[in-house]
Design a protein around this motif. Structure first.
Motif, PDB file in Angstrom:
ATOM      1  N   GLY A 186      -0.457 -26.494 -30.339  1.00 36.85           N
ATOM      2  CA  GLY A 186      -0.467 -26.311 -31.811  1.00 36.85           C
ATOM      3  C   GLY A 186       0.139 -24.513 -31.593  1.00 36.85           C
ATOM      4  O   GLY A 186       0.442 -24.539 -30.359  1.00 36.85           O
ATOM      5  N   ALA A 187      -0.344 -24.100 -32.725  1.00 34.79           N
ATOM      6  CA  ALA A 187       0.248 -23.213 -32.860  1.00 34.79           C
ATOM      7  C   ALA A 187      -0.632 -21.623 -31.674  1.00 34.79           C
ATOM      8  O   ALA A 187      -1.703 -21.924 -31.724  1.00 34.79           O
ATOM      9  CB  ALA A 187      -0.801 -21.801 -34.671  1.00 34.79           C
ATOM     10  N   SER A 188       0.628 -20.801 -32.015  1.00 33.05           N
ATOM     11  CA  SER A 188       0.011 -19.740 -30.320  1.00 33.05           C
ATOM     12  C   SER A 188      -0.512 -18.442 -30.889  1.00 33.05           C
ATOM     13  O   SER A 188      -1.238 -17.705 -30.231  1.00 33.05           O
ATOM     14  CB  SER A 188       1.545 -19.349 -29.964  1.00 33.05           C
ATOM     15  N   ALA A 189      -0.496 -18.222 -32.619  1.00 32.44           N
ATOM     16  CA  ALA A 189      -0.889 -17.568 -33.150  1.00 32.44           C
ATOM     17  C   ALA A 189      -2.235 -17.544 -33.656  1.00 32.44           C
ATOM     18  O   ALA A 189      -2.881 -16.679 -33.382  1.00 32.44           O
ATOM     19  CB  ALA A 189      -0.700 -17.205 -34.649  1.00 32.44           C
ATOM     20  N   GLN A 190      -2.686 -18.919 -33.461  1.00 33.26           N
ATOM     21  CA  GLN A 190      -4.030 -19.154 -33.498  1.00 33.26           C
ATOM     22  C   GLN A 190      -4.899 -19.470 -31.841  1.00 33.26           C
ATOM     23  O   GLN A 190      -6.153 -19.251 -32.203  1.00 33.26           O
ATOM     24  CB  GLN A 190      -4.547 -20.589 -33.467  1.00 33.26           C
ATOM     25  N   ARG A 191      -4.268 -19.406 -30.894  1.00 28.08           N
ATOM     26  CA  ARG A 191      -4.698 -19.521 -29.098  1.00 28.08           C
ATOM     27  C   ARG A 191      -5.534 -18.849 -28.981  1.00 28.08           C
ATOM     28  O   ARG A 191      -6.417 -19.068 -28.107  1.00 28.08           O
ATOM     29  CB  ARG A 191      -3.323 -19.549 -28.259  1.00 28.08           C
ATOM     30  N   ASN A 192      -5.018 -17.132 -28.992  1.00 28.77           N
ATOM     31  CA  ASN A 192      -6.315 -16.672 -28.917  1.00 28.77           C
ATOM     32  C   ASN A 192      -7.735 -16.515 -29.842  1.00 28.77           C
ATOM     33  O   ASN A 192      -8.591 -16.633 -29.481  1.00 28.77           O
ATOM     34  CB  ASN A 192      -5.714 -15.068 -29.648  1.00 28.77           C
ATOM     35  N   THR A 193      -7.835 -17.088 -30.754  1.00 29.72           N
ATOM     36  CA  THR A 193      -8.885 -16.969 -32.110  1.00 29.72           C
ATOM     37  C   THR A 193      -9.619 -18.377 -31.178  1.00 29.72           C
ATOM     38  O   THR A 193     -10.751 -18.150 -31.152  1.00 29.72           O
ATOM     39  CB  THR A 193      -8.615 -17.243 -33.365  1.00 29.72           C
ATOM     40  N   PHE A 194      -8.860 -19.116 -31.135  1.00 29.22           N
ATOM     41  CA  PHE A 194      -9.255 -20.557 -30.429  1.00 29.22           C
ATOM     42  C   PHE A 194     -10.676 -19.880 -29.270  1.00 29.22           C
ATOM     43  O   PHE A 194     -11.644 -20.846 -29.235  1.00 29.22           O
ATOM     44  CB  PHE A 194      -8.297 -21.698 -30.205  1.00 29.22           C
ATOM     45  N   GLN A 195      -9.196 -19.619 -28.549  1.00 30.31           N
ATOM     46  CA  GLN A 195     -10.500 -19.212 -26.573  1.00 30.31           C
ATOM     47  C   GLN A 195     -11.300 -18.592 -27.317  1.00 30.31           C
ATOM     48  O   GLN A 195     -12.656 -18.494 -26.892  1.00 30.31           O
ATOM     49  CB  GLN A 195      -9.739 -18.084 -26.781  1.00 30.31           C
ATOM     50  N   GLN A 196     -11.444 -17.862 -28.663  1.00 26.38           N
ATOM     51  CA  GLN A 196     -12.672 -16.698 -28.598  1.00 26.38           C
ATOM     52  C   GLN A 196     -14.092 -17.762 -29.416  1.00 26.38           C
ATOM     53  O   GLN A 196     -15.063 -16.871 -28.610  1.00 26.38           O
ATOM     54  CB  GLN A 196     -12.448 -15.545 -29.652  1.00 26.38           C
ATOM     55  N   GLU A 197     -13.476 -18.764 -29.757  1.00 21.46           N
ATOM     56  CA  GLU A 197     -14.466 -19.660 -30.726  1.00 21.46           C
ATOM     57  C   GLU A 197     -15.434 -20.075 -30.248  1.00 21.46           C
ATOM     58  O   GLU A 197     -16.130 -20.686 -29.415  1.00 21.46           O
ATOM     59  CB  GLU A 197     -13.877 -20.298 -31.551  1.00 21.46           C
ATOM     60  N   PHE A 198     -14.384 -20.371 -28.781  1.00 32.02           N
ATOM     61  CA  PHE A 198     -14.933 -21.454 -27.291  1.00 32.02           C
ATOM     62  C   PHE A 198     -15.954 -20.836 -26.338  1.00 32.02           C
ATOM     63  O   PHE A 198     -17.322 -20.972 -26.684  1.00 32.02           O
ATOM     64  CB  PHE A 198     -13.347 -22.433 -26.569  1.00 32.02           C
ATOM     65  N   THR A 199     -15.421 -19.131 -26.276  1.00 33.51           N
ATOM     66  CA  THR A 199     -16.251 -18.707 -25.324  1.00 33.51           C
ATOM     67  C   THR A 199     -17.224 -18.116 -25.685  1.00 33.51           C
ATOM     68  O   THR A 199     -18.213 -18.018 -25.053  1.00 33.51           O
ATOM     69  CB  THR A 199     -15.093 -17.686 -25.655  1.00 33.51           C
ATOM     70  N   ALA A 200     -17.617 -17.939 -26.836  1.00 32.76           N
ATOM     71  CA  ALA A 200     -18.708 -17.597 -27.919  1.00 32.76           C
ATOM     72  C   ALA A 200     -19.480 -19.160 -27.559  1.00 32.76           C
ATOM     73  O   ALA A 200     -20.897 -18.347 -27.966  1.00 32.76           O
ATOM     74  CB  ALA A 200     -18.389 -17.483 -29.412  1.00 32.76           C
ATOM     75  N   ILE A 201     -19.729 -19.711 -27.527  1.00 33.98           N
ATOM     76  CA  ILE A 201     -20.554 -20.795 -26.993  1.00 33.98           C
ATOM     77  C   ILE A 201     -20.677 -21.112 -25.205  1.00 33.98           C
ATOM     78  O   ILE A 201     -21.349 -22.425 -25.416  1.00 33.98           O
ATOM     79  CB  ILE A 201     -20.513 -22.200 -28.002  1.00 33.98           C
ATOM     80  N   CYS A 202     -20.099 -20.726 -25.201  1.00 33.83           N
ATOM     81  CA  CYS A 202     -20.434 -20.660 -23.133  1.00 33.83           C
ATOM     82  C   CYS A 202     -21.572 -20.046 -23.110  1.00 33.83           C
ATOM     83  O   CYS A 202     -22.171 -18.826 -23.232  1.00 33.83           O
ATOM     84  CB  CYS A 202     -19.425 -20.410 -22.544  1.00 33.83           C
ATOM     85  N   GLN A 203     -22.294 -20.880 -21.659  1.00 31.56           N
ATOM     86  CA  GLN A 203     -23.641 -20.463 -21.013  1.00 31.56           C
ATOM     87  C   GLN A 203     -23.049 -19.037 -20.230  1.00 31.56           C
ATOM     88  O   GLN A 203     -21.434 -18.840 -19.882  1.00 31.56           O
ATOM     89  CB  GLN A 203     -24.289 -21.135 -20.708  1.00 31.56           C
ATOM     90  N   ALA A 204     -23.533 -17.923 -20.780  1.00 33.63           N
ATOM     91  CA  ALA A 204     -23.211 -16.596 -20.250  1.00 33.63           C
ATOM     92  C   ALA A 204     -22.582 -16.958 -18.113  1.00 33.63           C
ATOM     93  O   ALA A 204     -23.073 -17.039 -17.200  1.00 33.63           O
ATOM     94  CB  ALA A 204     -24.113 -15.056 -19.950  1.00 33.63           C
ATOM     95  N   GLY A 205     -21.854 -16.608 -17.980  1.00 33.11           N
ATOM     96  CA  GLY A 205     -21.570 -16.185 -16.431  1.00 33.11           C
ATOM     97  C   GLY A 205     -20.689 -17.506 -15.929  1.00 33.11           C
ATOM     98  O   GLY A 205     -20.251 -18.036 -14.735  1.00 33.11           O
ATOM     99  N   THR A 206     -20.374 -18.133 -16.593  1.00 32.42           N
ATOM    100  CA  THR A 206     -20.129 -20.103 -16.926  1.00 32.42           C
ATOM    101  C   THR A 206     -18.652 -20.106 -17.196  1.00 32.42           C
ATOM    102  O   THR A 206     -17.964 -21.086 -16.479  1.00 32.42           O
ATOM    103  CB  THR A 206     -20.798 -21.351 -17.173  1.00 32.42           C
ATOM    104  N   LEU A 207     -17.903 -19.219 -17.785  1.00 28.68           N
ATOM    105  CA  LEU A 207     -16.230 -19.044 -18.253  1.00 28.68           C
ATOM    106  C   LEU A 207     -15.544 -19.061 -17.154  1.00 28.68           C
ATOM    107  O   LEU A 207     -15.370 -18.323 -16.435  1.00 28.68           O
ATOM    108  CB  LEU A 207     -16.200 -17.799 -19.186  1.00 28.68           C
ATOM    109  N   ASP A 208     -14.907 -19.713 -17.181  1.00 30.64           N
ATOM    110  CA  ASP A 208     -13.661 -19.453 -16.581  1.00 30.64           C
ATOM    111  C   ASP A 208     -11.880 -20.109 -16.947  1.00 30.64           C
ATOM    112  O   ASP A 208     -12.310 -20.520 -17.927  1.00 30.64           O
ATOM    113  CB  ASP A 208     -12.901 -20.609 -14.953  1.00 30.64           C
TER     114      ASP A 208
END
Length: 425
Positions: free
Chosen positions: A37-59
């Motif tokens: 869906g929305a490109s306007a929400q893409r970065n927002t969604f990425q930030q929400e997901f990143t916030a619940i990841c263990q440090a050092g495990t994000l790709d």
């Protein structure tokens, strides 16, 4: 013997709690959530997901090259605490397709269609976040939703749109033959989607930096976007004088883009249920001025910057893209605080959309619901220039003065983009 038992216990703990290291691209993740869906929400969604990841495990991965191929993926080991027990500590990957815009957060759900998403495997390159690794894709065509390389067909688990699904009708739905989504969904198909409002998104009007205009009335913009005005000297300044000269070039987005749909609703009344038609190529404004359709936010910026006398629509950022400038609308400056206060109303309510597909996937459903809850909560929305929190049925309580970082809107459209904002304070 005792040493082997300890090793086995340690390995079991790692498997249950998640590794503190990023996982290789060909990992078989425990949770696979497909979002479109929305490109306007893409970065927002990425930030929400990143916030619940263990440090050092994000790709982070994206289609390479990126031009007209907006497919991304985010993977990590989820935090071991603070999440529902069913998903805590598990490995997860979110595939986010924003190619085609908001309508792809609606159409595949309503019509039960499979569409392309990124394929992340051992052929993809890795990079250290916030940089993206690349997955090779070539020859992608939005009309046919076909391309070669790291793309694969998939159902959509979660849709994201800049406005509610019911607004993607008429000219806000891609014409038959221009999209793999086919004909506009029926009311019955639309009704299979359940939606929740998330945040308010602020939009604005860009003009080329050379245009000697700083303010436009909503009537002026409607007249330009419907083709009634073809030159800038038809626009009256607020001091009752004529505007600058020069033929107007309209930079617009493709049908189905949430940014385009938002402008069509706000300025022209399209989809509510009627309205004025938005100018489209090849039938431009008066005098045959050009209309340039853009498939991405970045190409919209380029269109306005590279065409003297151009005007366009965009998600608001405090710094205007190079070669462009924001104009005020009826004297009102765009911004999330102004929108939250009700002083600027070219904003709409983003929605998360689900159907029966994700209900059969308990882990993906749990992750989707947790991310939705974060996006609906004022304390956990990302801080950026265009996003503000909604009351969301009492989930957030508006206060005066509103916050500068995560303002809560004093009003809401109640999930209906055709309605003016109404105060809830």
């Amino acid at each position: 013997m005792m040493r082997n038992v300890k090793i086995a216990a340690a390995l079991a703990a790692v498997c249950a709690g998640g590794s503190a290291y990023a996982l290789p691209p060909d990992t078989a993740h425990q949770i696979n959530l497909v979002v479109a869906g929305a490109s306007a929400q893409r970065n927002t969604f990425q930030q929400e997901f990143t916030a619940i990841c263990q440090a050092g495990t994000l790709d982070l991965y994206q289609a390479s090259p990126t031009t007209n191929q907006d497919f991304r993926a985010y993977s990590c080991t989820l935090n071991a605490s603070g999440l529902p027990a069913s998903i805590a500590g598990r490995s997860a990957i979110v595939y986010y397709r924003s190619e085609g815009g908001s309508v792809y957060g609606v159409g595949p759900l309503a019509k039960n269609l499979q569409v392309k998403r990124l394929l992340v495997n051992s052929s993809c390159t890795r990079a250290t976040p916030p940089s993206f690794g690349g997955c090779s894709v070539s020859g992608y065509n939005l009309t046919t939703d076909a391309g070669s390389g790291n793309l694969t067909n998939s159902v959509v688990d979660l849709g994201v749109s800049d406005v509610e699904p019911a607004r993607f009708v008429g000219e806000n739905w891609p014409a038959v033959g221009t999209s793999a989504l086919g004909a506009e969904p029926t009311n019955t198909q639309f009704n299979t989607i359940s939606s929740q409002t998330a945040t308010g998104t602020v939009f604005g009007i860009l003009v080329n930096s050379s245009v000697a205009v700083t303010d436009l009335s909503r009537q002026d913009i409607n007249s330009i976007f419907t083709g009634q005005y073809g030159t800038w000297d038809q626009v009256a300044d607020a001091d009752n004088t004529t505007g600058p000269t020069g033929e107007i070039t309209v930079c617009r987005r493709e049908p189905g883009s949430g940014t385009q749909t938002s402008a069509s609703i706000y300025f022209n009344g399209q989809g509510c249920p009627g309205g004025y038609p938005f100018v489209a190529f090849p039938s431009g404004p008066l005098f045959g001025n050009p209309v340039i359709e853009n498939g991405t936010s970045s190409s919209m910026n380029t269109c306005v910057a590279n065409n003297p006398s151009a005007i366009g629509i965009q998600t608001y950022t405090a710094a205007a893209p190079a070669g462009t400038k924001w104009v005020t609308i009826n004297g009102k400056q765009p911004g999330k605080v102004a929108a939250a206060l009700g002083d600027y109303d070219f904003w709409f309510e983003s929605t998360f959309n689900k159907d029966e597909v994700i209900a059969a996937k308990p882990l993906e459903n749990a992750l989707a619901d947790f991310l939705i809850s974060r996006a609906r909560n004022a304390s956990t929305i990302p801080v950026n220039d265009s996003v503000f929190a909604l009351s969301n049925g009492g989930a957030n309580l508006p206060v005066i003065p509103v916050a500068n970082d995560r303002p809560i809107g004093l009003g809401t459209r109640g999930g209906n983009s055709c309605l003016p904002p109404q105060g809830t304070f």
